[in-house]
Scaffold this motif. Structure first.
Motif, short mmCIF file in Angstrom:
data_model
loop_
_atom_site.label_atom_id
_atom_site.label_comp_id
_atom_site.label_asym_id
_atom_site.label_seq_id
_atom_site.Cartn_x
_atom_site.Cartn_y
_atom_site.Cartn_z
N GLY A 121 71.69 62.38 55.83
CA GLY A 121 71.56 62.23 57.11
C GLY A 121 72.84 62.25 57.78
N TYR A 122 73.98 61.68 56.77
CA TYR A 122 75.34 61.47 57.31
C TYR A 122 75.90 63.07 57.46
N ALA A 123 75.62 63.86 56.42
CA ALA A 123 76.06 65.05 56.38
C ALA A 123 75.43 66.01 57.19
N ARG A 124 74.25 65.87 57.55
CA ARG A 124 73.70 66.73 58.87
C ARG A 124 74.48 66.23 60.32
N ASP A 125 74.68 64.95 60.44
CA ASP A 125 75.44 64.60 61.52
C ASP A 125 76.60 65.06 61.79
N MET A 126 77.71 65.06 60.50
CA MET A 126 78.91 65.78 60.40
C MET A 126 79.01 67.19 60.62
N ILE A 127 78.06 67.75 60.05
CA ILE A 127 77.96 69.53 60.27
C ILE A 127 77.59 69.67 61.83
N ALA A 128 76.70 68.80 62.38
CA ALA A 128 76.29 68.95 63.68
C ALA A 128 77.34 68.58 64.75
N SER A 129 78.31 67.63 64.36
CA SER A 129 79.51 67.55 65.12
C SER A 129 80.44 68.54 65.00
N ALA A 130 80.73 69.06 63.81
CA ALA A 130 81.64 70.31 63.69
C ALA A 130 81.19 71.40 64.48
N ASP A 131 79.90 71.78 64.15
CA ASP A 131 79.58 73.04 65.00
C ASP A 131 79.77 72.75 66.61
N ALA A 132 79.33 71.49 67.06
CA ALA A 132 79.35 71.10 68.47
C ALA A 132 80.96 71.25 68.91
N MET A 133 81.71 70.81 68.17
CA MET A 133 83.12 70.83 68.69
C MET A 133 83.44 72.16 68.81
#
Length: 324
Positions: free
Chosen positions: A92-104
Motif C-alpha cells: 500500500g505504501y509503495a503504491r502511494d509513493m509511486i502514484a505521488s511521484a507520477d502525479a508530481m
C-alpha cells in the motif's frame, strides 16, 4: 598513542551504527515500481519485461528493498511468487509513493484542466493496469471529476454509442477493430489450467482423457462477444478438438477462481496469471488481442487529457518490454 578505554563520545554501539546506516537510505521509486509490478504479476520474468530489466536485476532490486527494510517481502518456489505479511504491508505504501511521484511529474508537465470524465474499461484490464495510472491522473489534475465503470466490451461500446461514456477502453481482435478505436496495448493470450492435478496439463493428454470419458474439453469462458472467448474457440476448432462451456462468467476473478478449482481450461492474458493457475505451453496457438481507446471525434479537454495520460503510460510499458 590510542587511549584505553576509548572515550565515550567516540564509541558507537552496534545499534547506533545500524540506525546511522538506516538513516542514510533513500527508497528508490524504481525499486518500489518493480516491487508493485511483481506483486501484480507474481512473475519475475513478466515483471522484467514490464519494467525493462533482466530477471536477475529484478531479484537484485527486491533484495535491496529487503535489506533496506530488514524484512523478507517475497516468498517464491518453483511455481509461485507470493508476498509475505510484511510485503503486503509495504504494498500500500509503495503504491502511494509511486502514484505521488507520477502525479508530481504529470502536474509540472501539464497545464491545469477541469471538468468531468465518464470512463469505461474492462474489469480485468482496469484492475491489472490502471489503478496507479488513474490515481496519478487524479493527483495531477485535482479539478477533474473522474467516474470509472467496468463492463464487458460489448456493453461498453453500446453505452459509448448511447452517449453514456466520454472515453472507453475495449478489447478487440487485431484484425477487426471497431471504427474510431485505436490500439494502445497488445495482450499476449495463453492457455491456462489449474496448478493442481485436477486436469491434465498437456493438450494431447487432455484430449485423450476426455475422449475416453466421451466428453468434450471443459472450458471456462466469458460470455459471447468476448475476444478471449473467440480466440479460444477458434484455436480449438482449428485443432478439431470438441469443447463445452463448463463455466461462464463476465468477471475475470470468477473465471480465475473456476480455473483454480479445476472446472476447466481458459484463455487469459499472460500478464494476469495468478497463484494457483499454470500456463499450458503445448496447446493450440492463440492470436493476440488489442486494447483500444474509443473516443468521440470531439471531446472535452479533461477527457482528452485522460486519453493521452493512459496512452502515454501504456507506451512506457511497451518501451520497457522492447528494451528487455
Amino acid at each position: 598513542m590510542a587511549r584505553w578505554p576509548p572515550s565515550p563520545e567516540l564509541t558507537l554501539t552496534a545499534r547506533s551504527q545500524r540506525r546511522m546506516r538506516e538513516a542514510m537510505y533513500d527508497v528508490d521509486t524504481a525499486f518500489l515500481r518493480t516491487f508493485v509490478t511483481l506483486a501484480d504479476t507474481r512473475s519475475f520474468s513478466r515483471t522484467g519485461i514490464l519494467v525493462g530489466r533482466s530477471q536477475s536485476a529484478v531479484s537484485g532490486q527486491i533484495k535491496k528493498l529487503e535489506e533496506i527494510f530488514d524484512r523478507q517481502l517475497i516468498e517464491r518456489d518453483t511455481r509461485n511468487v507470493r508476498l509475505t505479511q510484511d510485503g503486503e504491508k509495504l504494498l500500500g505504501y509503495a503504491r502511494d509513493m509511486i502514484a505521488s511521484a507520477d502525479a508530481m511529474l504529470a502536474r509540472f508537465r501539464s497545464q491545469e484542466i477541469a471538468g468531468e470524465v465518464r470512463f469505461g474499461s474492462p474489469e480485468d484490464f482496469t484492475t491489472a493496469h490502471l489503478p496507479d495510472v488513474l490515481a496519478a491522473f487524479m493527483n495531477a489534475h485535482p479539478q477533474v471529476m473522474l467516474h470509472v465503470s467496468c463492463a464487458l466490451t460489448r456493453t461498453l461500446i453500446d453505452e459509448f454509442e448511447a452517449g453514456l461514456h466520454d472515453l472507453v477502453l475495449i478489447k478487440q481482435s487485431t484484425e477487426r477493430v471497431h471504427p474510431g478505436a485505436r490500439a494502445i496495448w497488445r495482450e499476449e493470450l495463453v492457455w491456462v489450467g489449474p496448478s493442481s492435478d485436477a486436469l491434465p496439463k498437456a493438450f494431447e493428454e487432455a484430449r485423450a482423457v476426455f475422449d475416453k470419458r466421451a466428453r468434450p474439453l471443459p472450458l471456462v469462458l466469458s460470455p459471447s462477444a468476448c475476444v478471449y472467448r473467440e480466440r479460444a474457440l477458434a484455436a480449438l476448432d482449428r485443432a478439431k478438438a470438441p469443447w463445452t462451456s463448463a463455466f461462464t462468467s463476465p468477471s475475470h476473478a470468477g473465471c480465475a477462481a473456476a480455473v483454480r478449482a479445476g472446472l476447466g481450461y481458459a484463455v487469459m492474458p499472460r500478464g494476469l496469471i495468478q497463484d494457483g493457475i499454470d500456463v499450458l505451453g503445448d496447446w493450440p496457438p492463440l492470436e493476440a488481442a488489442d486494447m483500444c481507446l474509443l473516443e468521440p471525434s470531439r471531446q472535452s479537454p479533461a477527457a482528452q487529457a485522460l486519453a493521452h495520460f493512459i496512452e502515454a503510460r501504456m507506451a512506457e510499458r511497451k518501451d520497457a518490454a522492447k528494451a528487455f
